[in-house]
Motif scaffolding. Structure first.
Motif, short mmCIF file in Angstrom:
data_model
loop_
_atom_site.label_atom_id
_atom_site.label_comp_id
_atom_site.label_asym_id
_atom_site.label_seq_id
_atom_site.Cartn_x
_atom_site.Cartn_y
_atom_site.Cartn_z
N ALA A 221 0.93 -1.35 0.06
CA ALA A 221 0.00 -0.13 -0.06
C ALA A 221 0.79 1.40 -0.08
CB ALA A 221 -1.15 -0.05 1.13
N ARG B 125 2.05 1.85 -3.61
CA ARG B 125 0.97 2.45 -4.29
C ARG B 125 0.90 3.90 -3.97
NH1 ARG B 125 -4.84 -0.41 -3.82
NH2 ARG B 125 -5.87 1.10 -5.21
N LYS C 164 1.23 2.60 7.05
CA LYS C 164 0.40 1.64 7.64
C LYS C 164 0.50 1.62 9.11
CE LYS C 164 -1.44 -2.87 6.94
NZ LYS C 164 -1.64 -2.82 8.56
N GLU D 230 -7.86 7.55 -5.06
CA GLU D 230 -6.94 6.48 -5.01
C GLU D 230 -6.51 6.29 -3.32
OE1 GLU D 230 -5.77 4.18 -6.63
OE2 GLU D 230 -3.48 3.84 -6.14
N GLN E 202 -9.13 4.04 -1.94
CA GLN E 202 -8.68 2.77 -2.03
C GLN E 202 -7.40 2.06 -1.32
OE1 GLN E 202 -8.73 2.88 -6.42
NE2 GLN E 202 -10.89 2.16 -6.24
N ILE E 203 -6.61 2.98 -1.14
CA ILE E 203 -5.33 2.33 -0.31
C ILE E 203 -5.95 2.05 1.07
CG2 ILE E 203 -3.04 3.21 0.61
CD1 ILE E 203 -2.80 4.60 -2.24
N SER F 255 -8.13 -0.92 1.45
CA SER F 255 -7.31 -2.04 1.18
C SER F 255 -6.74 -2.89 2.42
CB SER F 255 -6.15 -1.88 0.05
OG SER F 255 -5.08 -1.06 0.93
N ASP F 256 -6.79 -1.93 3.38
CA ASP F 256 -6.56 -2.63 4.68
C ASP F 256 -7.74 -2.84 5.35
OD1 ASP F 256 -5.79 -2.87 7.47
OD2 ASP F 256 -5.09 -0.92 7.71
N SER F 257 -7.91 -4.47 5.46
CA SER F 257 -8.95 -5.00 6.02
C SER F 257 -9.21 -4.65 7.42
CB SER F 257 -9.10 -6.40 5.66
OG SER F 257 -7.65 -7.20 6.46
#
Lengths: 394, 292
Positions: A248, A251, A261, A307, A310-311, A314-316
């Motif tokens: 991530a 990206r 993160k 974006e 979305q990043i 993308s972290d559940s």
């Protein structure tokens, strides 16, 4: 940007810093062959990951250390087997550890004494500084805290480099035998030159050693670079190993966003680094855990904001998102339109709390209010943090 | 009074022909700043926003009488732009450019130290004396003239603080963005000294962040030399060690530069602490009431 130990050693070798012969390998067979071809009685077999503390670190679920000595080709093969494609957990990787994809097999050497040195930019001095300590080995952080007087430092001018007298002074304070001083001068000067010429932000040698022949050798090398200077170092950029980085974060980097993160549940999207850190602090103050740091910068557009979402998603672990924008250069209307647009294309499955302030704030709020989205609006920082934390509890 | 800039400050923009330089030159003009020209090597003779463009800073200074410059030159050339402004003896050099290599700044700082110039930044929003002069990228309208001096290492966090002050009815004497990079031209201490001497500044609000030791040094200075009420906020209390949070400066390493260490030093100096970023304006008010 970080690179691996074996890459740093190639750069240092080219800069005239004494390093040992070694080979990077990706299978146990290659490790055995490397041992044979080096033709020495002892080799160090070292996991290559972008984190320190490998010597004390352990492979998940075993007693295998990140660095071990091999006395035979079979040894080297066995150690490599224990490391490759396994997860190594060190003090610097965090509990989740990092997967070992490459192993460095390096000649052993006759060690009389282990020492520590590093070069970094000292803010107070406004210049690069060489620091060193006789407390070599693995626990330099502890030394810095408990006995800071054991850490010596010599600031130097980036263009003049480290003076030979400074290197001798350092050698003298470290208690190195005078027979080694001419090697010490060459060693420290070459390190400082490498730091400057490659625009490194940190060059750490932990340890470097005094050998039986009174020479100095860099046994380890940790090198990170000033991202802002990489435009003039395409050769260094080519050493980047993206498999060592958080996907991530790669990206985000490509989209011109600054993202880090973390381990919490509340995704944060903010403009400005200071405000982004403060927003995370505030979330924590209200009992939440931030899932990330994300700075969209001063002039983000709809694509970048989409974006960014979305990043974050993308972290559940993310259970809610907090958007905090203080519009200065960035207009609140821009971010509001981007939010509505993004919510249409992405379709948010978690609560989204938005706090807007600054340029064109009223128009921005109107856009959000009249949109067909389930965005929760907030007035002020406290309200925003409270609402996003509550949204998870509900 | 105010510090650094006022309605008489004559400002040029280095990098005025770039998109960003032109945009913010216009923004400063709209605010009422006395913009007098710009510099882009090779574009001398052109006109941007009705202002003359010069090839060199020295020429711009000679023709316009400029005593301040704001720099929007791209990072690879920004260090050179700062050196050019210093060589031309421009009194106040404000480098907005983000992303200058840190070793370039290590080369620039000694030249600044031995000169007649003061450098603010790089990687900073600029300096504003509300109602008189805005040099930089901050939104002008959130500010209001008054008596609180504001200084910070972060852009949008400064806006947040200024906005809180304005809403609480406290205007600002001057707001200074010091910049988020590890090496910057002016420190909290430099600006504290100016605020302490300025009659129009009655109180000081500072925003620091994790990393380095600038806040600890500022705290020691306040304890010794500052008589005016001071409030402070430190960003990044929850940031994990070793992670770079956008600002190159904001990284905790070797147990140094933690928020806790900074807060302790600030408290020890009698500085009022804003516990959260929502509390910056009110912390300033508490500090003023306490000293009153």
């Amino acid at each position: 940007m970080k690179i691996h130990e074996f890459q740093a050693k190639e750069l240092l070798r080219a800069a005239g810093v004494p390093v040992l012969k070694g080979k990077v390998v990706r299978t146990p067979e290659e490790a055995a062959n490397a041992f044979k071809s080096l033709g020495v009685p002892v080799c160090a077999v070292k996991a290559q990951i972008h984190a320190g503390g490998r010597g004390k670190g352990k492979v998940e679920g075993s007693e295998q250390r990140g660095v071990e000595l091999a006395k035979s080709a079979d040894d080297a093969s066995r150690i490599a087997q224990g490391l490759l494609n396994k997860t190594l957990v060190t003090i610097q990787t965090g509990p989740e550890g990092q997967i070992v994809r490459q192993v460095f097999v390096e000649s052993g050497c006759d060690i009389q004494q282990e020492l520590y040195c590093a070069i970094l930019v000292d803010r107070a001095a406004g210049s690069p500084v060489l620091i060193a300590s006789t407390a070599g080995g693995m626990d330099i952080e502890e030394v810095a805290v408990k006995t800071p007087e054991l850490i010596l430092s010599e600031p130097f001018d980036p263009d003049r480099g480290l003076g030979a007298y400074q290197a001798r002074l350092m050698a003298s304070k470290l208690g190195l035998p005078t027979a080694s001083w001419r090697y010490a001068v060459q060693f420290f000067q070459a390190l400082c030159n490498a730091f400057v010429s490659l625009d490194a932000s940190l060059l750490e040698i932990n340890p470097f050693v005094l050998t039986g022949e009174q020479t100095l050798v860099a046994l380890d090398a940790k090198m990170t670079f000033d991202d802002n200077a990489m435009f003039r170092h395409k050769d260094v950029l080519s050493l980047r190993d993206e498999s060592e980085e958080e996907p991530a974060e790669i990206r985000a980097d490509a989209a011109g966003l600054s993202y880090v993160k973390l381990n919490g549940e509340i995704g944060c999207l903010v403009n400005g680094a200071g405000l982004a850190m403060s927003t995370m602090d505030l979330v924590k103050f209200h009992g939440g855990e931030p899932a990330n740091f994300l700075d969209v910068g001063g002039g983000a557009n709809v694509e970048q904001v989409t974006e960014a979402f979305q990043i974050i998603l993308s972290d559940s672990n993310v259970k809610a998102i907090l958007v905090n924008i203080f519009g200065g250069i960035m207009r609140c209307t821009t971010i509001a339109n981007a939010l509505v647009e993004a919510s249409k294309t992405i379709g948010f499955t978690v609560p989204l709390v938005v706090r807007l302030e600054g340029t064109e704030v009223e128009e921005g709020k109107k856009i959000l209010a009249s949109s067909d989205t389930s965005i929760i609006t907030a007035d002020g920082l406290t309200d925003a943090a409270q609402k996003v934390v509550d949204s998870i509890k509900a | 009074m105010s510090i650094l800039v006022d309605r008489n400050t004559r400002v040029i923009c280095q990098g005025i022909t770039g998109k960003v330089g032109e945009f913010h030159t216009r923004g400063c003009l709209e605010y009422g700043t006395r913009m007098v020209g710009g510099v882009t090597p090779g574009k001398g003779g052109e006109t941007i926003a009705d202002l003359p463009v010069f090839n060199t800073v020295a020429e711009a200074r000679d023709v316009t009488g400029a005593n301040a410059t704001m720099i929007f030159v791209p990072p690879p050339f920004a260090a050179d732009a700062i050196l050019e402004a210093v060589a031309a003896e421009i009194e106040l050099v404000i480098a907005v450019t983000e992303g200058i290599p840190v070793l370039d700044m290590a080369r620039v700082l000694p030249a600044v130290e031995n000169s007649k110039s003061r450098l603010i930044g790089p990687n900073c929003p600029g300096v504003i004396t509300p109602g008189q002069c805005k040099i930089g990228i901050m939104p002008g309208y959130i500010h209001t003239p008054g008596n609180v001096g504001v200084m910070s290492r972060s852009g949008t966090l400064t806006y947040e603080a200024v906005w809180q002050l304005t809403q609480l009815g406290h205007g600002q004497s001057t707001c200074v963005g010091l910049g988020g990079d590890p090496l910057v031209g002016s420190s909290f201490i430099d600006i504290l000294a100016l605020f302490e001497q300025d009659d129009d500044t009655h109180a000081i609000l500072m925003m620091g962040e994790i990393g380095g030791s600038a806040e600890e040094e500022a705290a020691a200075y306040v304890k010794e030399h500052v008589t005016k009420p001071v409030a402070a906020f430190i960003a990044g209390r929850t940031a994990p060690p070793g992670k770079r949070m956008g600002h190159a400066g904001a990284i905790i390493s070797g147990g140094k530069g933690t928020a806790e260490a900074k807060l302790e030093a600030l408290r020890d100096a009698g500085i009022e602490i804003a516990e959260t970023p929502a509390d910056m304006g009110t912390a300033m008010v508490r500090a003023m009431q306490r000293k009153a």
